[in-house]
Design a protein around this motif. Structure first.
Motif: not given
Length: 285
Positions: A82-105
């Protein structure tokens, strides 16, 4: 057709205290059964259509991190944030972090949000629908900019960012998988045509072929190739569902252009039964 398991219900026979080990087994079993995608809801209370609001619900991004540590191959994302739950820059950082730590998944599934009840209960702002869609479009723009090579400022009507630095950058290039969920014909599907890699549509009494026609029209309007957008569907299963029933519906979906189906359970408190059901359908489809 790719099969995904959407974990929408954590009320299992093993009980809340064993959710960690049970979830780890569940996602390992799903991968071993050939299920290519694993998703979770981004809600804080259980949805009334699945169970009582008091039933167990895990926070989405902490859960995706846990799932990433217990899997090796599956694509992981929310269905949907839900877009209202997180500031967009934090959300982008969360996805980036998980993408890096998962090997791009890890990708992003996102929508305009709708659950006013849990927002009121937990103190989240719940703006009018027009403002939520404005937030959604700006969030998409910010995420895509943060996943690009640009560190330029972002000056939106809602959010202003002085420098869109994002380091480390996502492994998945040009950006993590981006899905917009929902079938709203005027706004949601227009945003899919303009920004997303994939749409996600629910399947109830009939195939959502009309929604695909609407999406095709939006693609023509913005100059996007309709075939470049992945069409994904979401279907429920219950205690009485059979692999044959799921396979038959999946074959119908494939016939109109869908390439991935996310299966979620309602009223099944043994997660291994859901994996067996999907694996059986996958073998038949």
């Amino acid at each position: 057709m790719e099969f995904g398991i959407h974990i929408a219900d954590f009320t299992w026979k093993s009980g809340p205290a064993q959710l960690g080990p049970a979830l780890a087994r569940h996602v390992r079993n799903a991968e071993a059964a050939g299920i290519e995608r694993i998703t979770v809801m981004d809600h804080f209370w259980q949805l009334p259509g699945i169970g009582p609001v008091e039933h167990e619900m895990l926070e989405a991004y902490a859960t995706l991190g846990f799932i990433a540590a217990h899997t090796e191959k599956a694509l992981l994302h929310t269905l949907v944030t839900g877009v209202i739950y997180r500031h967009p820059s934090l959300l982008a950082k969360q996805i980036t972090t998980l993408d890096v730590l998962s090997g791009g998944r890890v990708g992003l599934g996102i929508g305009a949000a709708w659950n006013e009840q849990e927002c009121a209960g937990l103190g989240f702002a719940f703006p009018p629908v027009r403002e939520r869609f404005e937030q959604l479009e700006e969030t998409l723009q910010i995420c895509l900019q943060m996943w690009s090579d640009s560190e330029e400022a972002y000056d939106g009507a809602i959010w202003q960012l002085e420098r869109t630095l994002n380091s480390p950058q996502s492994i998945t290039r040009p950006h993590p998988y981006l899905m917009i969920g929902g079938g709203g014909e005027k706004k949601t599907l227009r945003l899919v045509a303009q920004y997303a890699d994939a749409c996600n549509l629910g399947v109830r009494d009939e195939l959502p072929t009309h929604k695909l026609d609407v999406l095709r029209g939006h693609c023509e309007a913005v100059g996007r190739n309709y075939d470049d957008i992945e069409k994904t569907a979401m279907i429920p299963v219950g205690p009485d569902s059979t692999p044959e029933q799921v396979a038959a519906l999946v074959e119908q979906l494939a016939g109109v252009g869908f390439t991935a189906t996310y299966v979620f359970s309602v009223g099944i408190d043994e997660p291994e039964r859901v994996v067996d059901l999907i694996a059986g359908a996958k073998a038949l489809a």
